[in-house]
Structure formats: structure tokens, C-alpha cells
Enzyme design. Structure first.
Site, PDB file in Angstrom:
ATOM      1  N   ALA A  47      -2.103   1.486   2.721  1.00 60.23           N
ATOM      2  CA  ALA A  47      -1.419   0.302   3.263  1.00 60.23           C
ATOM      3  C   ALA A  47      -1.274  -0.865   2.270  1.00 60.23           C
ATOM      4  CB  ALA A  47      -2.131  -0.139   4.541  1.00 60.23           C
ATOM      5  N   ASP A 236      -4.421   1.141   8.531  1.00 61.62           N
ATOM      6  CA  ASP A 236      -3.007   0.888   8.231  1.00 61.62           C
ATOM      7  C   ASP A 236      -2.452  -0.260   9.054  1.00 61.62           C
ATOM      8  OD1 ASP A 236      -3.467   3.882   7.470  1.00 61.62           O
ATOM      9  OD2 ASP A 236      -1.760   3.114   6.330  1.00 61.62           O
ATOM     10  N   ASN A 246      -5.085   4.445  11.630  1.00 63.48           N
ATOM     11  CA  ASN A 246      -5.463   4.922  10.285  1.00 63.48           C
ATOM     12  C   ASN A 246      -5.079   6.400  10.185  1.00 63.48           C
ATOM     13  OD1 ASN A 246      -6.639   4.371   7.668  1.00 63.48           O
ATOM     14  ND2 ASN A 246      -8.354   5.660   8.272  1.00 63.48           N
ATOM     15  N   LYS A 247      -5.321   6.976   9.050  1.00 57.45           N
ATOM     16  CA  LYS A 247      -4.945   8.361   8.775  1.00 57.45           C
ATOM     17  C   LYS A 247      -5.331   9.308   9.904  1.00 57.45           C
ATOM     18  CE  LYS A 247      -3.064   9.727   6.115  1.00 57.45           C
ATOM     19  NZ  LYS A 247      -1.618   9.979   6.352  1.00 57.45           N
TER      20      LYS A 247
HETATM   21  O1  MRU Z   1      -0.519   8.372   4.391  1.00 54.06           O
HETATM   22  P1  MRU Z   1      -1.333   7.449   3.537  1.00 54.06           P
HETATM   23  O2  MRU Z   1      -1.997   8.132   2.400  1.00 54.06           O
HETATM   24  O3  MRU Z   1      -0.536   6.230   3.118  1.00 54.06           O
HETATM   25  O4  MRU Z   1      -2.480   6.928   4.507  1.00 54.06           O
HETATM   26  C1  MRU Z   1      -3.428   6.038   3.984  1.00 54.06           C
HETATM   27  C2  MRU Z   1      -4.487   5.683   4.959  1.00 54.06           C
HETATM   28  O5  MRU Z   1      -4.456   6.048   6.097  1.00 54.06           O
HETATM   29  C3  MRU Z   1      -5.549   4.733   4.468  1.00 54.06           C
HETATM   30  O6  MRU Z   1      -6.767   5.004   5.081  1.00 54.06           O
HETATM   31  C4  MRU Z   1      -5.137   3.298   4.810  1.00 54.06           C
HETATM   32  O7  MRU Z   1      -3.862   3.024   4.322  1.00 54.06           O
HETATM   33  C5  MRU Z   1      -6.067   2.301   4.276  1.00 54.06           C
HETATM   34  S1  MRU Z   1      -5.952   2.190   2.540  1.00 54.06           S
HETATM   35  C6  MRU Z   1      -6.832   0.898   1.939  1.00 54.06           C
END
Ligand code: MRU
Length: 349
Positions: A47, A236, A246-247
Site C-alpha cells: 500500500a 491496505d 489486507n492480503k
Molecule cells: O497485493 P500486494 O502485494 O500489493 O498486497 C500487499 C499487502 O497486502 C500488504 O500487507 C499491505 O499492502 C501492507 S504493506 C506495508
């Protein structure tokens, strides 16, 4: 650590995260469309890193505008912002960065377009530098939650590569390590993009922080065996009530953590909090293509034509979250009040 993203002369370059850790390759952005493509295609991800990329992309976009008047320039700049906004839907840092850059253009409406273009580039550099400082503050604020000797589970990559540098969740882990705490990390591999295996493990090994990777489906069993002391992830987007996007896979980890009485912490900058969404159900969750599930790299593994569901994120209701760590401090439940206090004037539901 390799810089996630930086200006190089008139271009922006970012390390191509799809290739890590086997290759360190730079993806060069000459115009804003290259940045949109990089965000969509996961060259850059995470993010806060997406926010920094959007700001730099808009500065590139501004440079290409050939408007005769400042109002025309502003109108075209907003169109570019609108295009950028659609690159990925879940991480709110993207919208946050676009709004900040548009705000600057509006504030400078009595300046010539060339001066605005210069300021936009400077603003994007400032956003990058601020992000690193914010992560260091978050690390300081959160490290006290990590006991000496702890084994920490993390999901996805919330490290230097997901941010301007240092990381959010990994920033807290790094800060604990820098203070001499003997800790170790269990990294979920994080299917289908393997951010845990490829990026988190890579970053932690570079820093000499002991890390073991597990298949995503091993977390529950390790918790049951009391081999995990706490969980920490990034986010996110965080809704006004503290629900966390989040992921994909974060939700099941949080539910398991609660069942096993293990604290579940989220580390995220205030730019990840979106007070305009009341709760997590209102956060848009990106759906990606089935090929990411059915192939392993370029190899087709599933039966040709099989259907697949591929939500890239999930929502963890705030009742599973023990605390949210930001650059301003640690927010404990009830989150709505803590979030409001920390956002202060910028809290506008
Ligand atoms: O699909 P991505 O790799 O962009 O997903 C990232 C995540 O879910 C992270 O955990 C989130 O962005 C936090 S990063 C500091």
C-alpha cells in the site's frame, strides 16, 4: 536494502518485484502510463509503495501536459489522477497520494504551470522521504509490543519493498531487532504471489533476522503447538471502526490467533486509514485473474479451463485486532475513538 522506487534523472525507476529475489531488475517509468502499468501488474506493490509510485507517476504525468492556461493544466492533471486511481482498488494510499498531489496543484493555481510541475516532483520526493520516517516512528512505537525471544508470524510483505523503505510490520520487527531483542520470524509464503517467500524472507535474511517460511496452511497448527507468540501484519486500508483490509489469508490468521489467545497487531501509517468507510464491508476488494491461482510461474498446474476465485485481499473485523500501530502511537480498542484522536483535523467521515 534495494530502494523500492526512486527518481533517476527525468525518469522514475522501481525494482521489479515480480522478479525478486532471483533477479534485481529495474523497471523504468518514462511517463505516467508506465507507472499505472507497474501498479496494475505488481511490478510495485504494497500500500505505501503504491502511494509513493502514484505521486511520482503524477509528477511524470504533469510534465507531459501541454496546456495553455493553468485551469486547463489543472483539468488535465485531474484526468490523469482519475486514470491513476483505477490502477488498483483496495490500498487507499493510492487515493491519498492522488488527493495530496491534486491539493498542491489547487493551492498553486496562481503560479505558472512550470513552477507547479517542479513542485509536484518535489512533493513526490517529500512523500517518499516522509514514508521512510513514518515507518521508523511506527517501528519505535510498536517494538515495545514485541517481547524478548518472541516468535512472530507475519503474512505477505509489509517490509521495505512494500513502502518507501524500512517497512510497516517489518519495520516494527526491525526496530525490535535493532534494540537487540533475540526474535525470530515465521513468514507465511502468501499464495498466489508468494510475497512472504520471495520478499519477506529475502528482506529479513539481508538484515540477519532469523526467518522460516511456512505454507499458508501451516499457521494454525503452529499456533496450536504454542510456537507463535504474536502476529503482526500491514494493511491496505483500515475503516473508521478499525476493520482491516489486507492480503488474502490475513483474516484466517487473525481468527486463529484469537482462538489461540495470541495478539494480532496491525502496523500501518495514518495514510492507510480511510475514515470515509464506516466498516470493512465497504472496502473494495480487488479480484484478480484465475491464472494466478492455476499456474505456478509460467507452468499450468491446474486442469486447463478450471475456474478459480482470486480475491487479492480480505477483511479482518476489528474484534480480531489487538492493536493498530501508527506513526502517532499504538491504538487499542475501541478503535473508532483512537482513530479519530490520531487523525485529528484530517478525520472527515
Ligand atoms: O497485493 P500486494 O502485494 O500489493 O498486497 C500487499 C499487502 O497486502 C500488504 O500487507 C499491505 O499492502 C501492507 S504493506 C506495508
Amino acid at each position: 536494502m534495494i530502494p523500492t522506487i526512486e527518481w533517476q534523472g527525468q525518469h522514475v525507476r522501481m525494482v521489479d518485484q515480480r522478479k525478486l529475489p532471483s533477479k534485481v531488475e529495474w523497471y523504468i517509468c518514462r511517463g505516467y502510463k508506465d507507472v499505472i502499468n507497474a501498479i496494475e501488474k505488481m511490478v510495485i506493490r504494497g500500500a505505501p509503495a503504491i502511494g509513493v509510485a502514484a505521486a511520482m507517476g503524477l509528477a511524470l504525468g504533469a510534465r507531459s501536459i501541454r496546456a495553455k492556461t493553468v485551469p486547463d493544466f489543472t483539468a488535465r492533471f485531474k484526468e490523469i489522477g482519475e486514470e491513476m486511481f483505477h490502477a488498483r482498488p483496495t490500498a487507499v494510499n493510492l487515493r491519498w497520494a492522488i488527493e495530496r498531489m491534486i491539493g498542491l496543484v489547487e493551492k498553486m493555481s496562481d503560479h505558472p504551470a512550470d513552477a507547479i510541475k517542479t513542485s509536484l516532483r518535489q512533493e513526490s520526493e517529500k512523500i517518499l522521504a516522509e514514508d521512510i520516517q513514518i515507518n521508523r516512528k511506527m517501528g519505535m512505537n510498536g517494538q515495545g509490543l514485541i517481547p524478548e525471544g518472541a516468535t512472530i508470524l507475519t503474512h505477505c510483505n509489509a517490509g521495505s519493498l512494500a513502502t518507501g523503505g524500512y517497512g510497516t510490520a517489518l519495520g516494527v520487527i526491525r526496530a525490535a531487532h535493532e534494540r537487540g531483542k533475540k526474535i525470530q520470524v515465521i513468514a507465511d509464503e502468501t499464495r498466489p504471489w508468494l510475497q512472504g517467500l520471495r520478499l519477506t524472507a529475502f528482506e529479513l535474511m539481508e538484515d540477519g533476522i532469523p526467518v522460516s517460511v511456512i505454507a499458508d496452511n501451516a499457521a494454525g497448527s503452529l499456533m496450536r503447538q504454542k510456537r507463535i507468540d504474536l502476529v503482526i501484519t500491514g494493511a491496505d486500508r483500515i475503516a473508521a471502526n478499525g476493520d482491516v483490509a489486507n492480503k488474502i489469508g490475513t483474516y484466517q490468521v487473525a481468527v486463529l490467533a484469537k482462538t489461540h489467545k495470541i495478539p494480532f497487531y496491525v502496523a500501518a501509517p495514518l495514510s492507510t486509514i480511510d475514515p470515509t468507510v464506516k466498516n470493512g464491508d465497504l472496502i473494495p476488494v480487488e479480484q484478480r485473474g484465475p491464472e494466478e491461482i492455476c499456474r505456478f510461474g509460467k507452468l499450468q498446474v491446474g486442469p486447463p479451463g478450471v475456474m478459480a476465485l482470486n480475491p487479492a485481499f480480505d477483511i479482518t473485523p476489528c474484534k480480531y485486532v489487538s492493536a493498530i500501530i501508527t506513526e502517532k502511537g499504538v491504538i487499542k480498542p475501541p478503535f473508532r475513538t483512537g482513530i479519530k484522536n490520531q487523525l485529528g483535523d484530517s478525520y472527515s467521515p
